[in-house]
Design a protein around this motif. Structure first.
Motif, PDB file in Angstrom:
ATOM      1  N   ASN A 538       0.842  -1.180   0.000  1.00  0.00           N
ATOM      2  CA  ASN A 538       0.000   0.000   0.000  1.00  0.00           C
ATOM      3  C   ASN A 538       0.888   1.245   0.000  1.00  0.00           C
ATOM      4  O   ASN A 538       1.621   1.488   0.952  1.00  0.00           O
ATOM      5  N   PRO A 539       0.802   2.042  -1.053  1.00  0.00           N
ATOM      6  CA  PRO A 539       1.693   3.194  -1.144  1.00  0.00           C
ATOM      7  C   PRO A 539       1.502   4.180   0.009  1.00  0.00           C
ATOM      8  O   PRO A 539       2.458   4.837   0.425  1.00  0.00           O
ATOM      9  N   LEU A 540       0.278   4.265   0.513  1.00  0.00           N
ATOM     10  CA  LEU A 540       0.047   5.220   1.590  1.00  0.00           C
ATOM     11  C   LEU A 540       0.747   4.788   2.879  1.00  0.00           C
ATOM     12  O   LEU A 540       1.248   5.607   3.635  1.00  0.00           O
ATOM     13  N   GLU A 541       0.788   3.464   3.076  1.00  0.00           N
ATOM     14  CA  GLU A 541       1.522   2.974   4.243  1.00  0.00           C
ATOM     15  C   GLU A 541       3.015   3.230   4.076  1.00  0.00           C
ATOM     16  O   GLU A 541       3.720   3.524   5.037  1.00  0.00           O
ATOM     17  N   LEU A 542       3.481   3.092   2.845  1.00  0.00           N
ATOM     18  CA  LEU A 542       4.896   3.352   2.595  1.00  0.00           C
ATOM     19  C   LEU A 542       5.204   4.834   2.798  1.00  0.00           C
ATOM     20  O   LEU A 542       6.271   5.195   3.307  1.00  0.00           O
ATOM     21  N   ASP A 544       3.625   6.727   4.885  1.00  0.00           N
ATOM     22  CA  ASP A 544       3.639   6.887   6.343  1.00  0.00           C
ATOM     23  C   ASP A 544       4.982   6.463   6.922  1.00  0.00           C
ATOM     24  O   ASP A 544       5.514   7.096   7.823  1.00  0.00           O
ATOM     25  N   GLU A 545       5.494   5.366   6.400  1.00  0.00           N
ATOM     26  CA  GLU A 545       6.693   4.787   6.986  1.00  0.00           C
ATOM     27  C   GLU A 545       7.975   5.528   6.590  1.00  0.00           C
ATOM     28  O   GLU A 545       8.864   5.718   7.416  1.00  0.00           O
ATOM     29  N   TYR A 546       8.058   5.913   5.323  1.00  0.00           N
ATOM     30  CA  TYR A 546       9.327   6.472   4.842  1.00  0.00           C
ATOM     31  C   TYR A 546       9.234   7.913   4.342  1.00  0.00           C
ATOM     32  O   TYR A 546      10.253   8.531   4.058  1.00  0.00           O
ATOM     33  N   ALA A 550      10.760   9.571  -0.305  1.00  0.00           N
ATOM     34  CA  ALA A 550      11.505   8.309  -0.405  1.00  0.00           C
ATOM     35  C   ALA A 550      10.812   7.365  -1.377  1.00  0.00           C
ATOM     36  O   ALA A 550      11.451   6.734  -2.215  1.00  0.00           O
ATOM     37  N   LEU A 551       9.494   7.287  -1.275  1.00  0.00           N
ATOM     38  CA  LEU A 551       8.747   6.421  -2.183  1.00  0.00           C
ATOM     39  C   LEU A 551       8.873   6.940  -3.616  1.00  0.00           C
ATOM     40  O   LEU A 551       9.127   6.183  -4.548  1.00  0.00           O
ATOM     41  N   ARG A 552       8.719   8.228  -3.768  1.00  0.00           N
ATOM     42  CA  ARG A 552       8.815   8.825  -5.102  1.00  0.00           C
ATOM     43  C   ARG A 552      10.190   8.586  -5.711  1.00  0.00           C
ATOM     44  O   ARG A 552      10.313   8.221  -6.879  1.00  0.00           O
ATOM     45  N   PHE A 553      11.219   8.814  -4.918  1.00  0.00           N
ATOM     46  CA  PHE A 553      12.572   8.635  -5.434  1.00  0.00           C
ATOM     47  C   PHE A 553      12.788   7.182  -5.849  1.00  0.00           C
ATOM     48  O   PHE A 553      13.358   6.890  -6.895  1.00  0.00           O
ATOM     49  N   THR A 554      12.303   6.275  -5.027  1.00  0.00           N
ATOM     50  CA  THR A 554      12.457   4.852  -5.327  1.00  0.00           C
ATOM     51  C   THR A 554      11.769   4.502  -6.636  1.00  0.00           C
ATOM     52  O   THR A 554      12.361   3.871  -7.515  1.00  0.00           O
ATOM     53  N   LEU A 555      10.521   4.908  -6.764  1.00  0.00           N
ATOM     54  CA  LEU A 555       9.769   4.571  -7.970  1.00  0.00           C
ATOM     55  C   LEU A 555      10.409   5.195  -9.202  1.00  0.00           C
ATOM     56  O   LEU A 555      10.494   4.566 -10.260  1.00  0.00           O
ATOM     57  N   THR A 556      10.871   6.421  -9.056  1.00  0.00           N
ATOM     58  CA  THR A 556      11.501   7.097 -10.186  1.00  0.00           C
ATOM     59  C   THR A 556      12.799   6.387 -10.563  1.00  0.00           C
ATOM     60  O   THR A 556      13.077   6.138 -11.733  1.00  0.00           O
ATOM     61  N   ALA A 557      13.574   6.041  -9.546  1.00  0.00           N
ATOM     62  CA  ALA A 557      14.867   5.402  -9.795  1.00  0.00           C
ATOM     63  C   ALA A 557      14.691   4.034 -10.439  1.00  0.00           C
ATOM     64  O   ALA A 557      15.544   3.583 -11.201  1.00  0.00           O
ATOM     65  N   MET A 558      13.599   3.364 -10.122  1.00  0.00           N
ATOM     66  CA  MET A 558      13.430   2.001 -10.606  1.00  0.00           C
ATOM     67  C   MET A 558      12.634   1.941 -11.896  1.00  0.00           C
ATOM     68  O   MET A 558      12.395   0.860 -12.416  1.00  0.00           O
ATOM     69  N   SER A 559      12.234   3.076 -12.411  1.00  0.00           N
ATOM     70  CA  SER A 559      11.400   3.044 -13.598  1.00  0.00           C
ATOM     71  C   SER A 559      12.256   2.986 -14.853  1.00  0.00           C
ATOM     72  O   SER A 559      12.018   3.704 -15.806  1.00  0.00           O
ATOM     73  N   GLY A 560      13.229   2.130 -14.852  1.00  0.00           N
ATOM     74  CA  GLY A 560      13.994   1.871 -16.064  1.00  0.00           C
ATOM     75  C   GLY A 560      13.040   1.359 -17.117  1.00  0.00           C
ATOM     76  O   GLY A 560      11.999   0.806 -16.801  1.00  0.00           O
ATOM     77  N   GLN A 561      13.372   1.562 -18.332  1.00  0.00           N
ATOM     78  CA  GLN A 561      12.407   1.292 -19.385  1.00  0.00           C
ATOM     79  C   GLN A 561      12.227  -0.187 -19.667  1.00  0.00           C
ATOM     80  O   GLN A 561      13.135  -0.964 -19.511  1.00  0.00           O
ATOM     81  N   ALA A 562      11.016  -0.518 -20.096  1.00  0.00           N
ATOM     82  CA  ALA A 562      10.704  -1.863 -20.573  1.00  0.00           C
ATOM     83  C   ALA A 562      11.058  -2.954 -19.581  1.00  0.00           C
ATOM     84  O   ALA A 562      11.768  -3.891 -19.882  1.00  0.00           O
ATOM     85  N   PRO A 570      13.795  -2.416   1.590  1.00  0.00           N
ATOM     86  CA  PRO A 570      15.167  -1.921   1.809  1.00  0.00           C
ATOM     87  C   PRO A 570      15.561  -0.833   0.820  1.00  0.00           C
ATOM     88  O   PRO A 570      16.310   0.091   1.153  1.00  0.00           O
ATOM     89  N   ARG A 571      15.058  -0.957  -0.383  1.00  0.00           N
ATOM     90  CA  ARG A 571      15.367   0.030  -1.395  1.00  0.00           C
ATOM     91  C   ARG A 571      14.787   1.396  -1.006  1.00  0.00           C
ATOM     92  O   ARG A 571      15.451   2.427  -1.112  1.00  0.00           O
ATOM     93  N   ILE A 572      13.545   1.377  -0.553  1.00  0.00           N
ATOM     94  CA  ILE A 572      12.896   2.635  -0.160  1.00  0.00           C
ATOM     95  C   ILE A 572      13.638   3.238   1.037  1.00  0.00           C
ATOM     96  O   ILE A 572      13.882   4.439   1.104  1.00  0.00           O
ATOM     97  N   GLU A 573      14.013   2.355   1.943  1.00  0.00           N
ATOM     98  CA  GLU A 573      14.743   2.802   3.128  1.00  0.00           C
ATOM     99  C   GLU A 573      16.047   3.490   2.725  1.00  0.00           C
ATOM    100  O   GLU A 573      16.430   4.515   3.290  1.00  0.00           O
ATOM    101  N   GLY A 574      16.708   2.909   1.744  1.00  0.00           N
ATOM    102  CA  GLY A 574      17.963   3.486   1.273  1.00  0.00           C
ATOM    103  C   GLY A 574      17.776   4.907   0.754  1.00  0.00           C
ATOM    104  O   GLY A 574      18.601   5.782   1.012  1.00  0.00           O
ATOM    105  N   TYR A 575      16.686   5.119   0.055  1.00  0.00           N
ATOM    106  CA  TYR A 575      16.445   6.455  -0.485  1.00  0.00           C
ATOM    107  C   TYR A 575      15.930   7.406   0.588  1.00  0.00           C
ATOM    108  O   TYR A 575      16.122   8.614   0.491  1.00  0.00           O
ATOM    109  N   ARG A 576      15.290   6.847   1.621  1.00  0.00           N
ATOM    110  CA  ARG A 576      14.940   7.687   2.760  1.00  0.00           C
ATOM    111  C   ARG A 576      16.251   8.188   3.385  1.00  0.00           C
ATOM    112  O   ARG A 576      16.410   9.367   3.712  1.00  0.00           O
TER     113      ARG A 576
END
Length: 886
Positions: A538-542, A544-546, A550-562, A570-576
Motif C-alpha cells: 500500500n503506497p500510503l503505508e509506505l 507513512d513509513e518512509y 523516499a517512495l517517489r525517489f524509489t519509484l523514479t529510480a526504478m522506472s527503467g524502461q521496458a 530496503p530500497r525505499i529505506e535506502g532512499y529515505r
RNA sequence: GGGCGGCUAGCUCAGCUGGUUAGAGCGUCUCGUUUACACCGAGAAGGUCGGGGGUUCGAACCCCUCGCCGCCCACCA
C-alpha cells in the motif's frame, strides 16, 4: 537550526497546503510561455491508490514540476473515470450488504441516483490520496467522465460519428457476459487456460447409411447446430457432402456441407456448426446461408429453441445432460481431457458466450488509419519505442468496436426509437423528437435506447473533452495537443489507441506528442501484486513509513524502461537515508554560515575547490536536465544521487571544512557562498523527484535574516553557463582525490591506526602537480588525516609509497607499518600492473590493431602501457628496498 | 501458432551509436565516538556479462543459433 532529520509526517501536509494555496498548481498565465500538458489517466472513482498509481502519478508529477520550473505553462489536468461496470458492481454489492432491495427492484432511476450519492461520499478518495504523494495537479480543472461537459462531448461525438456512418447498429455475435448480462468488447475478454473435455459425438446420417463423428468441448451447443462441415477435398467425406444427418436429441435434419474452415487434421475432420454460438461457425453459417438458432438466454440458460427438457437449464448443467444423453443413445464415441483456453469476462470472471444481439459498433478500422499514420510519421512517439510495434499490431488488425453496454451507470446512448423501429440519433431528446416529427409528419412517442456506452468511449475523448471541447475554449487552444501521456502498457489498446483515434478524428491533431509507457510493479520476488496473493504494498503505508519523497525517489529510480519493477522496502529505506543525508549536508551548511549571498556570481570564484564544484554542478545540472527531457527517470535519479552524496557530501563538504575553519577570510567567504549556491542548485534539481524535503530545506535555509521570496516549486530551473566548466580545477581536484583515496587504501590495508597522523612525502610530481598538492595541503591533511605534507626526492625509511594520478608519494608510517601486509599490498599492486602491461602490450604488438584502430585509441594504449610500466618499476623498487630492510 | 521483453556481483539493477582495468545500491567482511549525518564514515572481498558460433584490430553491446524466465495476441476441433 535544522532538526537532525526531516519529519515528513508533519511537513508534508503543511507543504502541500502551501503549494495549493499559492496557486502554483495552475499553469502560469503568460501567453508567451510554451505549454506543457499532461492529462492524468483518470483513476476509477471506485479505486484506491495502489502502487501502480503511485508510480504512474509520480512520473507525471516529476515531468510537470520539471516543466513548471523551466518556466512553461505546465498543466497537469486531473480527474476521475465513472468506471461503468466496476462502479455498478460496488454499489450493487453495497445494496446487498445493507440488506436493501436489489438493482432491478430499485429501478434504473433510483439506482443511478444511489450511485451518485455513493460517488459524492466516496468518489474523492483516490484523488485525496494523490495529494499525499505530492501530485501537483491543477485541481481547479478537475473533471469527471460523467460530468455535464464531458457528457455533452460524448453525445456530440456519438451523433457526429453516426452521421458519418462510423457508428452503426448491427446484429452480430458479441462477447456476452452472462454475469453482468451485457455485451463486452473483444479486449475485455481474457483467455484463461482451463481443464476441459473433448467429447466425440456421433451424428447418424438421415438415410441410415452410417454416421459422422464430430468433436467438441461445448457439447451443449449442439442443440443449436445447423450443419456439419467437412473439408471439400477430404476424401473420407466426399460422398457425404450434401447429405443430411439427423441431429440427436433435437431430431432436426442438418446438412453436411463443404467448407475450407473444416480442418482435416483436427479431430475427425468433421466439425459441427453452431452459427449462433461460435464466431467461426457464424462466418460459415453466413457463407452457406445456414439458419442461426440461438439456444441461450441472457443469463446463459437454455432457451425455448431447445427441446423442452433442456429449457431453463444452466449451460453447464445442459452440457452434462447432453453428454449423458449421447452416452445413453450409444452415440458418445470417446472423451479426452484437455487443457484449453476459454474466454472469460475480465471484470466478472464468468465464461463469456458468443451471443447474437443488436449492438452499436464503431468503425474502428476507418478511425485507426490516421491514428496509425500519426505514429508512423512521428507526430506521436512512444517511449520506449518498441511499444509502437504493439500499437501497430493491434491497430492494423482492429475489429469493429462494440460500444453499447447493457448497464445503467454510464452515458446513455443518444438514440431514440420510433414505433416502427426507426432510429433517431440526436444530442438531445428534443432534437430526436423534432427529427421524428419531420420523419413521421407528426409527433410520435419515442423510446430512448436503454443501453449505455462503454466506459472507454468517454475516456477516449479525455484529452480534449476535459479542455472544454466541443466548445472552442481558450484552454483547448492553449493546452491541446497535450505533451506527454504517462500510462501502463496494459491499456494501450483500451485507452491510448482509442484516444489517438478520437483525438485525431475530432481535432485533426494527435492528442499527445509522446506516450511514455511505464513499467509494471511486482513484489520483491517478481510476482504480480494482487490482493489474493496478499503481496500488495500500500503506497500510503509506505508514505507513512518512509515519507512521500523516499517512495517517489524509489519509484523514479526504478522506472527503467521496458522492465518490471521489483519493489522492496530496503530500497525505499535506502532512499529515505539519502534524503537524510542531504538534510544533514544542509544542516552542515547552516552551522557554518553558508547562506546564499545576494548577487553572488559563481563565475567569479577563485579557490580550486570552488571552481571544481562549480564545474561539477554544471555537469550534474546538464545531465539531469537531459535525462528528464528524455524521460530517462532512472538516469536522472542516479545522477542526483551520485552528485549529492558521492560528490557534494563526500568530497566538497570535507574539502570545505578546513577552509571554513582556516585563517583565509576571503576563501571562507567565497566557500560559504559557494556551498550555499551548490545546495540551492541541488534543491532545485532534486525538487521534481523529491518535492517535500527540498521545499522544506528551501524555506529553512532562507537568505540571512529574511524569508524566501517564493516557493521552490515555482523557482526557475538552473540554467548554468558552459563557462562554469573548469578543466584545470577538475584535473587538480582529481589529483587531490586520488591522493586521498589511494592513501586511505594504504592506511587501511596496512592497518595504520585511525588516529595516527603520518606525514605525506611527495617524491615525484610534475610542477603543476606539486603546486596543486601544495595549495591543497590543508584539504589533503584533513581528508587523509596526515601530519605534514613535504616534498623530498626520496621517501624516508619505513615510509610506504604509492602512486596517485601519476605522482609518486609515500606515507611515513615508520614504526606503524605492518611488514608482511605491506609486502602483500605491493605484490598485489605489481600483479595488477603486470596484468595491464601484458594486455596492453599484446594489443600494441598486433599490427592490425595499429593499422585499423583509430589513432587516438592507439595513442591512448601507448600512454597506458608507459604509465603502467613506470608504476610497476616504482613498486618493484620499493618492494626490493623493503626486502633489504626487512 | 505469431510477436515482444529479459537473462551482467549473493540480491535489485545501470552500462548511449562496439574502444581504458564491466559500474551502482543493498547485503557480506574489516576498521572507525575525525563537532552535518551511525538513516554515518573509511577500506575490502565478490562477475568466464545465459550456452555455442560468427563479424571485427577489438564484442556485455552487432549477426546467427540454442536454452531458460516473463508478457501480449490468436486458439473452446
Amino acid at each position: 537550526m535544522l532538526e537532525k532529520t526531516f519529519d515528513p509526517a508533519t511537513a508534508e501536509p503543511r507543504l502541500y497546503r502551501q503549494w495549493e494555496e499559492s496557486g502554483a498548481f495552475a499553469p502560469i498565465d503568460d501567453p508567451a510561455a510554451p505549454t506543457f500538458t499532461i492529462v492524468i489517466p483518470p483513476p476509477n472513482i471506485t479505486g484506491s491508490l495502489h502502487i501502480g498509481h503511485a508510480l504512474n502519478n509520480t512520473l507525471q508529477d516529476v515531468l510537470t514540476r520539471f516543466a513548471r520550473m523551466r518556466g512553461m505553462a505546465a498543466l497537469w489536468l486531473p480527474g476521475t473515470d465513472h468506471a461503468g461496470i466496476a462502479t455498478q458492481m460496488v454499489v450493487e454489492r453495497q445494496l446487498a450488504a445493507e440488506g436493501n432491495i436489489g438493482r432491478r427492484e430499485l429501478g434504473r432511476e433510483a439506482f443511478v441516483e444511489r450511485i451518485w450519492e455513493w460517488k459524492a461520499k466516496s468518489g474523492g478518495t483516490i484523488v485525496n490520496q494523490l495529494r499525499r504523494l505530492g501530485a501537483s495537479c491543477d485541481w481547479s480543472r478537475e473533471r469527471f467522465t460523467l460530468d455535464d461537459g464531458l457528457s455533452a462531448a460524448v453525445r456530440k461525438v456519438f451523433v457526429t460519428l453516426h452521421r458519418q456512418k462510423l457508428i452503426y447498429r448491427d446484429k452480430r455475435l458479441v462477447n456476452w457476459d452472462p454475469h453482468f448480462q451485457t455485451a463486452i468488447s473483444d479486449i475485455e475478454v481474457e483467455q484463461l487456460e482451463v481443464d476441459g473435455h473433448y467429447w466425440h459425438l456421433a451424428y447418424p446420417l438421415e438415410d441410415g447409411s452410417g454416421e459422422i463423428i464430430v468433436a467438441t468441448t461445448r457439447p451443449e451447443t449442439m442443440l443449436g447446430d445447423t450443419a456439419v462441415a467437412v473439408h471439400p477435398s477430404d476424401e473420407r467425406y466426399k460422398t457425404l457432402i450434401g447429405k443430411c444427418v439427423r441431429l440427436p436429441i433435437v431430431g432436426r435434419p442438418i446438412p453436411i456441407i463443404a467448407d475450407d474452415y473444416a480442418d482435416r487434421e483436427k479431430g475427425s475432420g468433421a466439425v459441427k456448426i453452431t452459427p449462433a454460438h461460435d464466431f467461426n461457425d457464424f462466418k460459415v453459417g453466413q457463407r452457406h446461408h445456414l439458419p442461426i438458432i440461438n439456444i441461450l438466454d441472457a443469463g446463459a440458460r437454455i432457451n425455448d429453441n431447445a427441446p423442452a427438457a433442456y429449457r431453463g437449464l444452466d449451460r453447464f448443467e445442459a452440457r452434462k445432460r447432453v453428454v449423458a444423453e449421447f452416452e445413453a443413445l450409444g452415440l458418445l464415441r470417446g472423451v479426452e481431457t484437455t487443457r484449453h483456453a476459454v474466454p472469460h469476462g475480465d471484470r466478472s470472471g464468468a465464461v463469456v458466450e458468443p451471443w447474437l444481439t443488436d449492438q452499436w459498433y464503431v468503425d474502428a478500422k476507418t478511425l485507426a488509419a490516421p491514428a496509425i499514420a500519426a505514429v508512423e510519421s512521428g507526430e506521436t512517439v512512444f517511449e520506449p519505442r518498441h511499444w509502437e510495434k504493439t500499437y501497430f499490431e493491434w491497430m492494423r488488425n482492429i475489429e469493429p468496436w462494440c460500444v453499447s453496454r447493457q448497464l445503467w451507470w454510464g452515458h446513455r446512448i443518444p438514440a431514440w426509437y420510433g414505433p416502427d423501429g426507426h432510429i433517431f440519433v440526436a444530442e438531445t431528446a428534443e432534437e430526436a423528437h423534432a427529427a421524428a416529427h419531420e420523419y413521421y409528419g407528426h409527433d410520435e412517442d419515442l423510446r430512448q435506447d436503454e443501453d449505455v456506452l462503454d466506459t472507454w468511449f468517454s475516456s477516449a475523448l479525455w484529452p480534449f473533452s476535459t479542455l472544454g471541447w466541443p466548445a472552442k475554449t481558450s484552454d483547448l487552444a492553449r493546452f491541446y495537443p497535450t505533451h506527454t501521456l504517462v500510462t501502463g502498457f496494459d491499456i494501450i489498446f483500451f485507452w491510448v489507441a482509442r484516444m489517438m483515434m478520437m483525438g485525431i478524428h475530432f481535432t485533426g491533431q494527435a492528442p499527445f506528442q509522446r506516450v511514455f509507457i511505464n513499467a509494471l510493479i511486482r513484489d520483491a520476488e517478481g510476482a504480480k501484486m494482487s490482493k489474493s496473493k496478499g503481496n500488495v504494498m500500500n503506497p500510503l503505508e509506505l508514505v507513512d513509513e518512509y515519507g512521500a519523497d523516499a517512495l517517489r525517489f524509489t519509484l523514479t529510480a526504478m522506472s527503467g524502461q521496458a522492465r518490471d519493477i521489483r519493489l522492496s522496502k530496503p530500497r525505499i529505506e535506502g532512499y529515505r537515508n539519502f534524503g537524510t543525508k542531504l538534510w544533514n549536508a544542509a544542516r552542515f551548511c547552516q552551522m557554518n554560515g553558508c547562506v546564499a549571498v545576494e548577487g553572488f556570481d559563481p563565475a567569479g570564484v577563485t579557490h580550486t575547490v570552488n571552481r571544481w564544484v562549480r564545474g561539477e554542478t554544471l555537469k550534474a545540472a546538464r545531465e539531469v536536465t537531459a535525462a528528464l527531457e528524455a524521460c530517462a527517470f532512472d538516469a536522472a535519479t542516479a545522477i542526483l544521487y551520485r552528485f549529492i552524496w558521492n560528490l557534494f557530501c563526500d568530497w566538497f563538504v570535507e574539502f570545505a571544512k578546513p577552509i571554513l575553519n582556516g585563517e583565509d577570510e576571503a576563501a571562507k567567504v567565497e566557500t560559504r557562498a559557494m556551498a550555499a549556491w551548490v545546495l540551492e542548485t541541488i534543491l532545485k534539481l532534486l525538487h521534481p523527484v523529491a518535492p517535500f524535503i527540498t521545499e522544506e530545506l528551501w524555506a529553512q535555509t532562507a537568505l540571512e535574516g529574511r524569508p524566501r521570496s517564493g516557493l521552490l516549486i515555482t523557482t526557475p530551473w538552473p540554467q548554468l553557463p558552459e563557462a562554469y566548466a573548469d578543466a584545470q580545477a577538475e584535473a587538480e581536484i582529481e589529483l587531490v582525490i586520488a591522493t586521498v583515496t589511494e592513501g586511505r587504501s594504504v592506511r587501511s590495508e596496512l592497518n595504520v591506526p585511525p588516529g595516527a597522523r603520518p606525514d605525506l612525502i611527495v617524491t615525484e610530481a610534475t610542477e603543476t602537480q606539486e603546486r596543486t598538492l601544495r595549495t591543497n595541503a590543508a584539504v589533503i591533511g584533513h581528508t587523509l588525516r596526515i601530519g605534514t605534507l613535504r616534498f623530498e626526492p626520496a621517501p624516508p625509511n619505513g615510509a610506504v609509497a604509492y602512486v596517485a594520478a601519476g605522482a609518486a608519494m609515500a606515507l611515513d608510517v615508520n614504526s606503524l607499518v605492518d611488514l608482511p601486509a605491506e609486502r602483500a599490498r605491493l605484490a598485489k599492486d605489481i600483479a595488477t600492473q603486470a596484468q595491464d602491461i601484458d594486455r596492453t602490450a599484446k594489443k600494441l604488438a598486433n599490427s592490425d590493431f595499429i593499422g585499423r584502430a583509430p589513432p587516438e585509441v592507439v595513442t591512448e594504449n601507448r600512454e597506458r602501457l608507459a604509465a603502467a610500466e613506470r608504476n610497476k618499476a616504482r613498486l618493484m623498487a620499493i618492494l626490493a628496498r623493503l626486502e633489504s630492510v626487512g
